[in-house]
Design an enzyme around this catalytic site. Structure first.
Site, PDB file in Angstrom:
ATOM      1  N   GLU A 133      -3.081  -4.875  -3.469  1.00 17.51           N
ATOM      2  CA  GLU A 133      -3.254  -5.401  -4.568  1.00 17.51           C
ATOM      3  C   GLU A 133      -3.246  -4.934  -5.564  1.00 17.51           C
ATOM      4  O   GLU A 133      -3.341  -5.375  -7.110  1.00 17.51           O
ATOM      5  CB  GLU A 133      -4.604  -5.813  -4.146  1.00 17.51           C
ATOM      6  N   ASN A 156       0.686  -1.221  -0.200  1.00 14.82           N
ATOM      7  CA  ASN A 156       0.157   0.042  -0.227  1.00 14.82           C
ATOM      8  C   ASN A 156       0.650   1.049  -0.120  1.00 14.82           C
ATOM      9  O   ASN A 156       2.235   1.251   0.673  1.00 14.82           O
ATOM     10  CB  ASN A 156      -1.220  -0.082   1.091  1.00 14.82           C
ATOM     11  N   GLU A 164       0.249   5.147   0.327  1.00 16.02           N
ATOM     12  CA  GLU A 164      -0.410   5.948   1.312  1.00 16.02           C
ATOM     13  C   GLU A 164      -0.452   7.792   0.878  1.00 16.02           C
ATOM     14  O   GLU A 164       0.919   7.823   0.033  1.00 16.02           O
ATOM     15  CB  GLU A 164      -0.640   5.879   2.785  1.00 16.02           C
ATOM     16  N   CYS A 185     -10.437  -4.998  -0.021  1.00 16.93           N
ATOM     17  CA  CYS A 185     -11.612  -3.989   0.506  1.00 16.93           C
ATOM     18  C   CYS A 185     -12.201  -4.526  -0.977  1.00 16.93           C
ATOM     19  O   CYS A 185     -11.778  -5.490  -1.481  1.00 16.93           O
ATOM     20  CB  CYS A 185     -11.091  -2.542   0.302  1.00 16.93           C
ATOM     21  N   CYS A 205      -3.834   0.267  -2.528  1.00 15.23           N
ATOM     22  CA  CYS A 205      -3.692  -0.313  -1.543  1.00 15.23           C
ATOM     23  C   CYS A 205      -3.119  -1.530  -3.036  1.00 15.23           C
ATOM     24  O   CYS A 205      -2.185  -1.319  -3.790  1.00 15.23           O
ATOM     25  CB  CYS A 205      -5.345  -1.317  -1.833  1.00 15.23           C
ATOM     26  N   CYS A 256     -10.544  -2.893  -4.148  1.00 16.28           N
ATOM     27  CA  CYS A 256      -9.662  -4.534  -4.373  1.00 16.28           C
ATOM     28  C   CYS A 256     -10.165  -6.298  -5.106  1.00 16.28           C
ATOM     29  O   CYS A 256     -10.035  -6.935  -5.898  1.00 16.28           O
ATOM     30  CB  CYS A 256      -9.164  -4.772  -3.882  1.00 16.28           C
TER      31      CYS A 256
HETATM   32  N1  THU Z   1      -5.095  -1.716   2.947  1.00 15.88           N
HETATM   33  C1  THU Z   1      -5.047  -2.531   1.619  1.00 15.88           C
HETATM   34  O1  THU Z   1      -3.290  -2.781   1.075  1.00 15.88           O
HETATM   35  N2  THU Z   1      -4.910  -4.053   1.358  1.00 15.88           N
HETATM   36  C2  THU Z   1      -6.142  -4.338   1.820  1.00 15.88           C
HETATM   37  O2  THU Z   1      -7.052  -5.633   1.979  1.00 15.88           O
HETATM   38  C3  THU Z   1      -6.835  -3.699   2.981  1.00 15.88           C
HETATM   39  C4  THU Z   1      -6.097  -2.173   2.844  1.00 15.88           C
HETATM   40  C5  THU Z   1      -4.380  -0.469   3.104  1.00 15.88           C
HETATM   41  C6  THU Z   1      -4.445   0.936   2.611  1.00 15.88           C
HETATM   42  C7  THU Z   1      -4.830   1.797   3.658  1.00 15.88           C
HETATM   43  O3  THU Z   1      -3.821   1.564   3.607  1.00 15.88           O
HETATM   44  C8  THU Z   1      -4.154   0.529   5.545  1.00 15.88           C
HETATM   45  O4  THU Z   1      -4.174  -1.052   4.822  1.00 15.88           O
HETATM   46  C9  THU Z   1      -5.356   1.048   5.631  1.00 15.88           C
HETATM   47  O5  THU Z   1      -6.926   0.856   5.110  1.00 15.88           O
END
Ligand code: THU
Length: 130
Positions: free
Chosen positions: A52, A39, A41, A83, A50, A86
């Site tokens: 994925e 991920n 941000e 999520c 994310c 994803c």
């Molecule tokens: N996140 C992912 O990268 N993949 C997931 O399957 C769930 C959430 C990340 C997004 C964000 O940077 C952090 O987790 C908190 O939501």
């Protein structure tokens, strides 16, 4: 390379200063190649991506298009669940029987198929005739 090792390694590179929740994803394609993502941000929170999505982008950039298995890992009490967005992204490149392993650093693991993760997925079939 096994998906668990690959996802653990890439998770270390996650850029998650806002949530402090690092996620790693690894996908295997039909060619056998493994692609990873973490991920990323952003201070403008909705612009974050994310793990994925990163792994899928790497797969497409390499010229592969078919996911045969996927794994997602985080340091969470429960296996991290992709999520909704994803799930749709994975469904674009993985058929309904593709297994998605969700796991934690401690090893708590759950495996679901794409069909279980996204029942009733919106697919190209819904757009037939367009
Ligand atoms: N996140 C992912 O990268 N993949 C997931 O399957 C769930 C959430 C990340 C997004 C964000 O940077 C952090 O987790 C908190 O939501």
């Amino acid at each position: 390379m096994d998906l668990l090792t690959a996802a653990k390694e890439v998770r270390e590179h996650a850029y998650a200063p806002y949530s402090n929740f690092k996620v790693g994803a690894a996908i295997r394609s039909k060619s056998g190649a493994v692609y990873t993502g973490c991920n990323v941000e952003n201070v403008a929170y909705p612009e974050g991506t994310c793990a994925e999505a990163g792994a899928i982008a790497a797969m497409i950039a390499a010229g592969d298009t078919e996911i045969t298995e996927a794994l997602v890992i985080a340091d969470s009490p429960l296996p991290v669940s992709p999520c909704g967005g994803c799930r749709q992204k994975l469904a674009e490149f993985g058929s309904s029987d593709v297994r998605v392993t969700m796991t934690t650093l401690a090893g708590k693991t759950e495996v679901l198929t794409m069909a279980q993760l996204l029942p009733g997925a919106f697919t190209q079939e819904h757009m037939e005739g367009n």
